[in-house]
Design a protein around this motif. Sequence first.
Motif, PDB file in Angstrom:
ATOM      1  N   ILE A  39       0.836  -1.202   0.000  1.00  0.00           N
ATOM      2  CA  ILE A  39       0.000   0.000   0.000  1.00  0.00           C
ATOM      3  C   ILE A  39       0.871   1.253   0.000  1.00  0.00           C
ATOM      4  N   ASN A  40       1.911   1.249   0.841  1.00  0.00           N
ATOM      5  CA  ASN A  40       2.802   2.405   0.888  1.00  0.00           C
ATOM      6  C   ASN A  40       3.515   2.602  -0.445  1.00  0.00           C
ATOM      7  N   ARG A  41       3.977   1.514  -1.032  1.00  0.00           N
ATOM      8  CA  ARG A  41       4.693   1.625  -2.310  1.00  0.00           C
ATOM      9  C   ARG A  41       3.772   2.104  -3.430  1.00  0.00           C
ATOM     10  N   LEU A  42       2.541   1.609  -3.424  1.00  0.00           N
ATOM     11  CA  LEU A  42       1.601   2.035  -4.453  1.00  0.00           C
ATOM     12  C   LEU A  42       1.260   3.509  -4.279  1.00  0.00           C
ATOM     13  N   GLY A  43       1.129   3.924  -3.016  1.00  0.00           N
ATOM     14  CA  GLY A  43       0.883   5.342  -2.767  1.00  0.00           C
ATOM     15  C   GLY A  43       2.032   6.209  -3.239  1.00  0.00           C
ATOM     16  N   ARG A  44       3.242   5.750  -2.993  1.00  0.00           N
ATOM     17  CA  ARG A  44       4.409   6.514  -3.438  1.00  0.00           C
ATOM     18  C   ARG A  44       4.515   6.508  -4.957  1.00  0.00           C
ATOM     19  N   ARG A  57      -9.926   3.175   0.898  1.00  0.00           N
ATOM     20  CA  ARG A  57     -10.926   3.569  -0.097  1.00  0.00           C
ATOM     21  C   ARG A  57     -11.737   4.765   0.401  1.00  0.00           C
ATOM     22  N   GLU A  58     -12.098   4.755   1.665  1.00  0.00           N
ATOM     23  CA  GLU A  58     -12.854   5.853   2.268  1.00  0.00           C
ATOM     24  C   GLU A  58     -12.071   7.161   2.174  1.00  0.00           C
ATOM     25  N   ILE A  59     -10.800   7.110   2.521  1.00  0.00           N
ATOM     26  CA  ILE A  59      -9.954   8.303   2.453  1.00  0.00           C
ATOM     27  C   ILE A  59      -9.828   8.781   1.013  1.00  0.00           C
ATOM     28  N   THR A  60      -9.595   7.857   0.113  1.00  0.00           N
ATOM     29  CA  THR A  60      -9.438   8.207  -1.302  1.00  0.00           C
ATOM     30  C   THR A  60     -10.663   8.939  -1.834  1.00  0.00           C
ATOM     31  N   LEU A  61     -11.842   8.461  -1.476  1.00  0.00           N
ATOM     32  CA  LEU A  61     -13.086   9.045  -1.988  1.00  0.00           C
ATOM     33  C   LEU A  61     -13.417  10.399  -1.383  1.00  0.00           C
ATOM     34  N   TYR A  62     -13.023  10.635  -0.133  1.00  0.00           N
ATOM     35  CA  TYR A  62     -13.529  11.803   0.596  1.00  0.00           C
ATOM     36  C   TYR A  62     -12.491  12.865   0.954  1.00  0.00           C
ATOM     37  N   MET A  80       8.235  11.592  -1.043  1.00  0.00           N
ATOM     38  CA  MET A  80       8.251  11.710   0.415  1.00  0.00           C
ATOM     39  C   MET A  80       6.944  12.286   0.959  1.00  0.00           C
ATOM     40  N   HIS A  81       6.146  12.865   0.076  1.00  0.00           N
ATOM     41  CA  HIS A  81       4.870  13.465   0.511  1.00  0.00           C
ATOM     42  C   HIS A  81       4.015  12.458   1.265  1.00  0.00           C
ATOM     43  N   VAL A  82       3.874  11.244   0.742  1.00  0.00           N
ATOM     44  CA  VAL A  82       2.999  10.272   1.394  1.00  0.00           C
ATOM     45  C   VAL A  82       3.557   9.826   2.743  1.00  0.00           C
ATOM     46  N   ILE A  83       4.861   9.842   2.881  1.00  0.00           N
ATOM     47  CA  ILE A  83       5.478   9.473   4.156  1.00  0.00           C
ATOM     48  C   ILE A  83       5.180  10.527   5.206  1.00  0.00           C
ATOM     49  N   ARG A  84       5.354  11.804   4.811  1.00  0.00           N
ATOM     50  CA  ARG A  84       5.099  12.891   5.780  1.00  0.00           C
ATOM     51  C   ARG A  84       3.618  12.991   6.133  1.00  0.00           C
ATOM     52  N   MET A  85       2.758  13.012   5.119  1.00  0.00           N
ATOM     53  CA  MET A  85       1.346  13.256   5.404  1.00  0.00           C
ATOM     54  C   MET A  85       0.716  12.108   6.195  1.00  0.00           C
ATOM     55  N   SER A  86       1.209  10.891   6.005  1.00  0.00           N
ATOM     56  CA  SER A  86       0.678   9.785   6.805  1.00  0.00           C
ATOM     57  C   SER A  86       1.078   9.935   8.273  1.00  0.00           C
ATOM     58  N   LEU A 141      -4.607   1.953  11.569  1.00  0.00           N
ATOM     59  CA  LEU A 141      -5.241   1.786  10.263  1.00  0.00           C
ATOM     60  C   LEU A 141      -5.114   3.059   9.437  1.00  0.00           C
ATOM     61  N   LEU A 142      -5.381   4.195  10.058  1.00  0.00           N
ATOM     62  CA  LEU A 142      -5.286   5.480   9.365  1.00  0.00           C
ATOM     63  C   LEU A 142      -3.866   5.711   8.847  1.00  0.00           C
ATOM     64  N   TYR A 143      -2.909   5.458   9.687  1.00  0.00           N
ATOM     65  CA  TYR A 143      -1.508   5.667   9.331  1.00  0.00           C
ATOM     66  C   TYR A 143      -1.108   4.843   8.105  1.00  0.00           C
ATOM     67  N   ASN A 144      -1.601   3.608   8.058  1.00  0.00           N
ATOM     68  CA  ASN A 144      -1.240   2.729   6.950  1.00  0.00           C
ATOM     69  C   ASN A 144      -2.100   2.923   5.713  1.00  0.00           C
ATOM     70  N   ALA A 145      -3.294   3.496   5.878  1.00  0.00           N
ATOM     71  CA  ALA A 145      -4.187   3.717   4.736  1.00  0.00           C
ATOM     72  C   ALA A 145      -3.939   5.059   4.061  1.00  0.00           C
ATOM     73  N   ALA A 146      -3.490   6.047   4.820  1.00  0.00           N
ATOM     74  CA  ALA A 146      -3.333   7.405   4.296  1.00  0.00           C
ATOM     75  C   ALA A 146      -2.462   7.501   3.043  1.00  0.00           C
ATOM     76  N   PRO A 147      -1.380   6.723   2.933  1.00  0.00           N
ATOM     77  CA  PRO A 147      -0.551   6.851   1.718  1.00  0.00           C
ATOM     78  C   PRO A 147      -1.277   6.560   0.415  1.00  0.00           C
ATOM     79  N   MET A 148      -2.435   5.927   0.488  1.00  0.00           N
ATOM     80  CA  MET A 148      -3.175   5.583  -0.730  1.00  0.00           C
ATOM     81  C   MET A 148      -4.087   6.716  -1.204  1.00  0.00           C
TER      82      MET A 148
END
Length: 344
Positions: free
Chosen positions: A152-157, A250-255, A168-174, A193-200
């Motif tokens: 998930i982290n790699r796909l977000g990056r 998915r929730e974060i991505t949509l909203y 590095m944006h996804v690392i900081r913002m998560s 869960l939030l920490y690991n989902a946020a990069p997506m």
Amino acid sequence: MRMEPTATILIVDDNPENIDVLNGILKQHYRVKAALSGALALKIVASAEKPDLILLDVMMPDMDGHEVCRLLKANPLTVDIPVIFITAKTSIEDEQMGLGLGAVDYISKPVSVPIVLARVKTHLALYNQQRELELKVRERTQEIELTRREIINRLGRAAEYKDNETGMHVIRMSRYSKILAEKIKAPDNWVELLYNAAPMHDVGKIGIPDRILLKNGKLDQDEWQEMQRHVQYGADIIGDHPSELLQMAREITLYHHEKYDGSGYPHGTIGDAIPLSARIVAIADVFDALTSERPYKSAWSLEKTFEYLQNEAGKHFDPELVPKFIACEAQIVEIMEKFSDANG
């Protein structure tokens, strides 16, 4: 040669002579503890060093062996300890009852030395195999979960690399998301869960054409409409999966592009109808975008960015979350310095 630790056997019987007999059989091979009542046995089992196996008499005053076994099997901390009933009650019905309560075996009195030694050895071996298997399952489950999170982290990056030099944006913002969730005292498992989902959050950018995503000038109306579709593209990429982690992603991505006053996209969701996860990520995402240097802008100062967040509280952002985020300034600065684009 390293010796295996000696197993501990707990003998529970109200007759001291019976305890002496069993102790004489077992003491050369195992550590032996004894209890003259069911109540004392439960206290011993509740201690820091639990027995590896229990030899339990059935007919005892106050609390019989059946009740002791029932209580042991009802407690998640003792449910796995093997119990062998040793008793003079030898009918088929008695054995069925004992085994039905969760005992692993049934030995008749008077006891046979070879039988006691063989049964104890067998059930200790099975118990050890069970524990080793459970450990391997836990390790494998943790490995799978870590692998899933890393993907998930790699796909977000990967999505960020399309319009960010280091990802590095996804690392900081998560991490910003995590400290804000901790600040509002969200449950630990939810924070994780939030920490690991946020990069997506922006994974849907993978579906946006480079001519739009990398355009230096202002987007026209058609381009802006296409850019907004990245939230749905992201939701489609993540899919509808029973995993709590992927559901939150998915929730974060949509909203996360919705705004508190309803002026965001894609649905114009208002206020607390926007999931908390997305309201947190919205702050973390915008904060990092403003404080980061981009080809089309310089990095904003911390003071200017905090002022912007305060001005947008109740409009773009949840007004209760903004001051909580600003109160985390020391942690925010630490993240900015540790995970700067220069370190990417």
